[in-house]
Enzyme design. Structure first.
Site, PDB file in Angstrom:
ATOM      1  N   GLU A   1      -6.133   3.118   3.360  1.00 12.40           N
ATOM      2  CA  GLU A   1      -6.663   3.665   4.606  1.00 12.40           C
ATOM      3  C   GLU A   1      -8.093   4.186   4.500  1.00 12.40           C
ATOM      4  OE1 GLU A   1      -5.298   3.484   7.441  1.00 12.40           O
ATOM      5  OE2 GLU A   1      -3.152   3.213   7.127  1.00 12.40           O
TER       6      GLU A   1
ATOM      7  N   ASP B   1       0.848  -1.191   0.000  1.00 13.09           N
ATOM      8  CA  ASP B   1       0.000   0.000   0.000  1.00 13.09           C
ATOM      9  C   ASP B   1       0.880   1.236   0.000  1.00 13.09           C
ATOM     10  OD1 ASP B   1       0.894  -0.622   2.560  1.00 13.09           O
ATOM     11  OD2 ASP B   1      -1.102  -0.960   3.360  1.00 13.09           O
TER      12      ASP B   1
END
Length: 377
Positions: free
Chosen positions: A128, A69
């Site tokens: 997120e 990520d």
């Protein structure tokens, strides 16, 4: 050879919110293009701020995937580091700068020779906030590059450098964001009979919703229902017209998540009806499904690291933290694991500072595992 410390520190200074990782994307592309120049067995695709790097195997019958990520968090950094965030109100407080650096190091190693099997590196945005893995999958970003097996890691501050921790089942909880508004009728505190108090209804709701965990959830399975924010009213002598609550559901199975959502909705609707209020309820799970490791692949990975010198392999219990890699693992079998970074501060803390000694360790040890996976017969 890449300078891992420089890369990590460069990335640490430019944290960006999900789907807005423009500087991060440009930085990653510069490094990736430098590594892959003139290699005819590598292709690159982009999806918004995401990047896919596909290494074609010489005689493939499967594709192995490695996912990282790339987004940061809306946190004001307090580390005091010389290379602290230069983006106001943004921080890599969840270690994604470490994740990206490891991925680039693994990519560099993987490019030293064409592997037998295909190898996909996914640099995924918006872990997120928007479940970027789900967005990419649903938008067809993978195409014919979708892996047969997917792997990924997450740093963990309370484990020391050299620790790798995972299990053969659920590693992360599935999460669901809850937003709820009760709307009644405001009025003067002296005339409650002429108003309809949303704050009292919200108080009853907060109390009753606790019974989901205590009376509806199997105590062996466990669940979390937390409301961390309640906003209602304006002053002491005015009855609140609206009450807004913001919370989260966390469970270790998707079945339990759906049950918890169902009971929460029923309680909210019952409260609204009994107090004659309007209700606006939003349950947003999106791609934040439980991270469920494939038992056989997890066993293989654990056996591999168990035999590696310098690795402390830990069979760890599930955590109630969320991770959108759960969505991709619901589509492709695979494994996620924790990597120790030995920080006194937790993930999402403004002083979270991982030990950079974890970088060469991870690149060496995980590189060996990926080499084994892409070259096995």
């Amino acid at each position: 050879m890449l300078d891992y410390l420089k890369i990590r520190r460069d990335l640490h200074q430019i944290p960006e919110i999900g789907l807005e990782e423009y500087k991060t994307h440009a930085y990653l592309m510069q490094v990736i293009e430098g590594l892959t120049a003139d290699l005819d067995f590598v292709e690159i695709r982009t999806w918004r701020t995401g990047i896919l790097v596909f290494i074609k195997g010489s005689s493939p019958y499967k594709t192995i995937g490695w996912r990282t990520d790339i987004d940061g968090l809306p946190i004001v950094e307090e580390t005091g580091l010389d290379f602290a965030s230069t983006h106001e109100g943004r921080m890599h407080a969840c270690g994604h700068d470490m994740h990206m650096t490891v991925a680039l190091g693994l990519l560099e190693q993987a490019l030293s020779a064409q592997p037998n099997h295909n190898l996909l590196f996914l640099f995924q945005p918006a872990e997120e906030n928007e479940a970027g893995g789900m967005l990419m999958y649903e938008d067809g970003a993978f195409g014919d590059w979708l892996p047969d097996e997917f792997y990924g890691l997450h740093v963990r501050p309370d484990l020391k450098v050299g620790d790798i921790a995972t299990n053969r089942g659920t590693l992360f909880a599935g999460t669901c964001e809850v937003k709820l508004t009760f709307k009644g009728k405001g009025g003067h505190a002296a005339f409650p009979h002429e108003a309809n108090d949303a704050l009292i209804a919200a108080s009853y709701f907060i109390t009753q919703v606790q019974t989901i965990v205590s009376r509806n959830v199997d105590p062996i399975e466990g669940a979390v229902v937390t409301f961390g924010s309640l906003h209602a009213g304006t002053t002491n002598n005015v009855i609140a017209e609206t009450a807004f609550l913001h919370g989260t559901i966390r469970t270790l199975t998707q079945e339990m998540n759906l049950l918890t959502q169902k009971r929460l909705r029923e309680i909210a609707e019952g409260i609204a009806q009994s107090f004659d209020l309007e209700l606006d309820l939003e349950l947003k799970q999106g791609g934040y499904l439980p991270v469920e490791n494939h038992p056989d692949l997890a066993g293989e990975l654990m056996d591999f690291f168990q035999k590696e010198d310098g690795v402390e392999l830990i069979d760890i219990a599930p955590a109630m933290t969320g991770e959108d890699f759960g969505y991709l693992l619901s589509k492709v079998k695979g494994v996620m694991f924790w990597m120790g970074v030995d920080s006194p501060y937790a993930l999402h803390h403004p002083k979270m500072t991982p030990d950079e000694a974890a970088l060469p360790f991870a690149i060496e040890k995980i590189g060996k595992f990926l080499d084994y996976k892409v070259n096995e017969r």
